[in-house]
Motif scaffolding. Structure first.
Motif, mmCIF file in Angstrom:
data_model
loop_
_atom_site.group_PDB
_atom_site.id
_atom_site.type_symbol
_atom_site.label_atom_id
_atom_site.label_comp_id
_atom_site.label_asym_id
_atom_site.label_seq_id
_atom_site.Cartn_x
_atom_site.Cartn_y
_atom_site.Cartn_z
ATOM 1 N N ILE A 1 41.768 41.595 35.123
ATOM 2 C CA ILE A 1 42.366 40.608 34.218
ATOM 3 C C ILE A 1 43.451 39.866 34.983
ATOM 4 C CG2 ILE A 1 43.906 40.381 32.208
ATOM 5 C CD1 ILE A 1 42.388 42.613 30.855
ATOM 6 N N ILE A 2 43.636 38.594 34.651
ATOM 7 C CA ILE A 2 44.752 37.850 35.226
ATOM 8 C C ILE A 2 45.568 37.214 34.110
ATOM 9 C CG2 ILE A 2 43.609 37.422 37.424
ATOM 10 C CD1 ILE A 2 42.954 34.602 36.466
ATOM 11 N N ALA A 3 46.845 37.007 34.382
ATOM 12 C CA ALA A 3 47.746 36.324 33.442
ATOM 13 C C ALA A 3 48.319 35.121 34.178
ATOM 14 C CB ALA A 3 48.863 37.264 32.994
ATOM 15 N N VAL A 4 48.020 33.926 33.676
ATOM 16 C CA VAL A 4 48.346 32.710 34.419
ATOM 17 C C VAL A 4 48.864 31.601 33.497
ATOM 18 C CG1 VAL A 4 46.719 33.122 36.303
ATOM 19 C CG2 VAL A 4 45.929 31.969 34.227
ATOM 20 N N GLY A 5 49.445 30.590 34.128
ATOM 21 C CA GLY A 5 49.951 29.444 33.386
ATOM 22 C C GLY A 5 49.090 28.218 33.531
ATOM 23 N N ASN A 6 47.940 28.372 34.199
ATOM 24 C CA ASN A 6 47.036 27.237 34.363
ATOM 25 C C ASN A 6 45.618 27.759 34.541
ATOM 26 O OD1 ASN A 6 46.644 24.358 34.625
ATOM 27 N ND2 ASN A 6 46.203 24.704 36.786
ATOM 28 N N ILE A 7 44.660 27.153 33.848
ATOM 29 C CA ILE A 7 43.265 27.582 33.928
ATOM 30 C C ILE A 7 42.547 26.807 35.030
ATOM 31 C CG2 ILE A 7 41.064 27.749 32.721
ATOM 32 C CD1 ILE A 7 43.060 29.685 31.630
ATOM 33 N N TYR A 8 42.230 27.494 36.125
ATOM 34 C CA TYR A 8 41.525 26.859 37.235
ATOM 35 C C TYR A 8 40.008 26.924 37.063
ATOM 36 C CZ TYR A 8 45.753 26.357 40.053
ATOM 37 O OH TYR A 8 46.983 25.971 40.525
ATOM 38 N N ASP A 9 39.528 27.885 36.293
ATOM 39 C CA ASP A 9 38.090 28.051 36.092
ATOM 40 C C ASP A 9 37.846 28.382 34.624
ATOM 41 O OD1 ASP A 9 35.428 28.794 36.030
ATOM 42 O OD2 ASP A 9 35.493 29.853 37.939
ATOM 43 N N ASN B 1 35.099 29.078 33.160
ATOM 44 C CA ASN B 1 33.915 29.898 32.925
ATOM 45 C C ASN B 1 34.246 31.335 32.527
ATOM 46 O OD1 ASN B 1 31.965 27.884 33.565
ATOM 47 N ND2 ASN B 1 32.396 28.164 35.745
ATOM 48 N N TYR B 2 35.533 31.650 32.447
ATOM 49 C CA TYR B 2 35.957 32.990 32.049
ATOM 50 C C TYR B 2 36.539 32.970 30.635
ATOM 51 C CZ TYR B 2 35.668 34.291 37.008
ATOM 52 O OH TYR B 2 35.231 34.541 38.284
ATOM 53 N N ASP B 3 36.418 34.113 29.943
ATOM 54 C CA ASP B 3 37.055 34.254 28.629
ATOM 55 C C ASP B 3 38.563 34.220 28.797
ATOM 56 O OD1 ASP B 3 34.613 34.536 27.390
ATOM 57 O OD2 ASP B 3 34.649 36.727 27.423
ATOM 58 N N ASN B 4 39.248 33.520 27.918
ATOM 59 C CA ASN B 4 40.710 33.504 27.988
ATOM 60 C C ASN B 4 41.309 33.468 26.595
ATOM 61 O OD1 ASN B 4 41.626 30.547 27.247
ATOM 62 N ND2 ASN B 4 39.860 30.300 28.607
ATOM 63 N N ILE B 5 42.506 33.987 26.470
ATOM 64 C CA ILE B 5 43.251 33.930 25.222
ATOM 65 C C ILE B 5 44.692 33.517 25.534
ATOM 66 C CG2 ILE B 5 41.907 35.558 23.840
ATOM 67 C CD1 ILE B 5 43.725 37.784 24.682
ATOM 68 N N VAL B 6 45.306 32.823 24.605
ATOM 69 C CA VAL B 6 46.688 32.378 24.784
ATOM 70 C C VAL B 6 47.633 33.534 24.469
ATOM 71 C CG1 VAL B 6 48.470 30.795 23.957
ATOM 72 C CG2 VAL B 6 46.123 29.990 24.228
ATOM 73 N N ILE B 7 48.556 33.806 25.383
ATOM 74 C CA ILE B 7 49.518 34.888 25.147
ATOM 75 C C ILE B 7 50.954 34.359 25.004
ATOM 76 C CG2 ILE B 7 48.152 36.687 26.253
ATOM 77 C CD1 ILE B 7 49.864 36.311 28.777
ATOM 78 N N GLY B 8 51.123 33.059 25.149
ATOM 79 C CA GLY B 8 52.476 32.513 24.996
ATOM 80 C C GLY B 8 52.499 31.010 25.223
ATOM 81 N N TYR C 1 48.138 32.161 29.670
ATOM 82 C CA TYR C 1 46.834 32.726 29.306
ATOM 83 C C TYR C 1 46.588 34.098 29.927
ATOM 84 C CZ TYR C 1 45.886 27.738 28.412
ATOM 85 O OH TYR C 1 45.946 26.438 27.983
ATOM 86 N N LEU C 2 45.778 34.873 29.212
ATOM 87 C CA LEU C 2 45.182 36.079 29.753
ATOM 88 C C LEU C 2 43.712 35.750 29.978
ATOM 89 C CD1 LEU C 2 46.517 38.867 30.252
ATOM 90 C CD2 LEU C 2 45.323 39.689 28.227
ATOM 91 N N VAL C 3 43.195 36.049 31.175
ATOM 92 C CA VAL C 3 41.817 35.709 31.528
ATOM 93 C C VAL C 3 41.089 36.983 31.953
ATOM 94 C CG1 VAL C 3 40.334 34.272 32.975
ATOM 95 C CG2 VAL C 3 42.604 33.435 32.306
ATOM 96 N N ARG C 4 39.884 37.169 31.409
ATOM 97 C CA ARG C 4 39.141 38.412 31.645
ATOM 98 C C ARG C 4 37.981 38.207 32.613
ATOM 99 N NH1 ARG C 4 36.609 41.316 26.411
ATOM 100 N NH2 ARG C 4 35.789 39.208 26.144
ATOM 101 N N GLY C 5 37.829 39.151 33.564
ATOM 102 C CA GLY C 5 36.714 39.109 34.498
ATOM 103 C C GLY C 5 35.402 39.413 33.794
#
Length: 296
Positions: free
Chosen positions: A145-153, A155-162, A273-277
């Motif tokens: 899992i990654i936690a990021v401030g910008n979605i580069y891809d 194609n992965y599931d993501n949810i807003v965490i803040g 965002y939280l992004v799931r592999g």
């Protein structure tokens, strides 16, 4: 055609009742379905499993061998299923997370703290890097899992965490520190301390500048640094001004290290965002953490 697990269950019922019709009645299927399942098993093992008699059916020697082993196999399968069910209910193991600076240092620790109150057997490995590298680690399956401030891809599931916004930070004795608000034109005149290429914060700033007809080339960049904390230090020591996340900026301002000045003509709002592999190594733990954050 390879047999399904249900075919072995059909076989066991036929073997124990010595009747295809009784097996069909117990299973709630037709006698033809039972015959079909047994036929598939006989073709798969290349052996006759039953002898037809006036009273019903009897096992052959081959059928007796299958009976002994089929019971063990189905028992192993059922035990595995129960163990997996328990693992889903009580996940354990390690979740590997890569996070960019703001979510990694200011959001993820509190989320994990709450999660571990319920799931004590799950532990975490966390590394802090920029958003672009986070996606690379996810793609290479080095993290789950990654936690990021910008979605580069996307194609992965993501949810807003803040939700976050970027703000201008200046030294305490800077002329802009006395102003309630600043304009983009003010920033363009100052020495600027930048984040490294690949930073989500930098990408948000690039987009905001582009919408105004500017680029990073219009800033008078004097240095590029790899973390928010290093930028805060550089700004507080008078090397220039910078634009960073409001979350760490507030803490530094409250501690008296620098001043925050909102920029009125630049939209710097962003989501975290939280992004799931796609193929995590510990799916049960990942699912429980994902559902916990998502609120399912």
């Amino acid at each position: 055609m390879d047999p399904k697990i249900s075919y072995f269950q059909t076989f066991l019922h036929a073997a124990k009742t010595k009747s295809f019709s009784k097996a069909a009645k117990r299973l709630g299927v037709t006698q033809g379905t039972v015959s079909n399942h047994i036929s598939v098993l006989e073709k798969f093992f290349d052996a006759q499993l039953f002898l037809r008699t006036p009273e019903g059916v009897d096992l052959t020697v081959e059928g007796t061998i299958l009976l002994e082993n089929a019971e063990k196999v189905l028992e192993f399968i059922n035990n595995s299923k129960q163990q997996m069910k328990m693992l889903h209910e009580n996940p354990e193991g390690i979740i590997r997370i890569a996070a960019s600076t703001t979510p990694g240092e200011y959001l993820i620790p509190s989320i994990i703290k709450e999660y571990k109150k319920e799931y004590k057997d799950v532990n975490f490995e966390i590394q802090i890097t920029d958003s672009e590298k986070c996606f690379k680690l996810l793609e290479e399956r080095n993290v789950d899992i990654i936690a990021v401030g910008n979605i580069y891809d996307k194609n992965y599931d993501n949810i807003v965490i803040g939700k976050d916004r970027l703000v201008l930070v200046v030294p305490n004795d800077h002329s802009l520190a006395k102003k309630p608000i600043a304009k983009l034109s003010d920033v363009l005149k100052e020495d600027y301390v930048d984040r490294e290429v690949g930073s989500g914060t930098r990408e948000i700033l690039i987009d905001a500048l582009n919408k105004k007809g500017y680029s990073m080339m219009d800033l008078h960049t004097v240095m590029s640094l790899g973390s928010t904390s290093s930028i805060i230090t550089a700004v507080s020591e008078g090397y220039g001004v910078s634009i960073i996340s409001e979350i760490p900026a507030k803490k530094s301002a409250e501690a008296g290290f620098l001043k925050i000045v909102p920029i009125e003509d630049l939209d710097l709002t962003r989501y975290l965002y939280l992004v799931r592999g796609k193929r995590p190594k510990n799916p049960s733990a990942i699912k429980s953490f994902w559902d916990f954050v998502k609120g399912d």
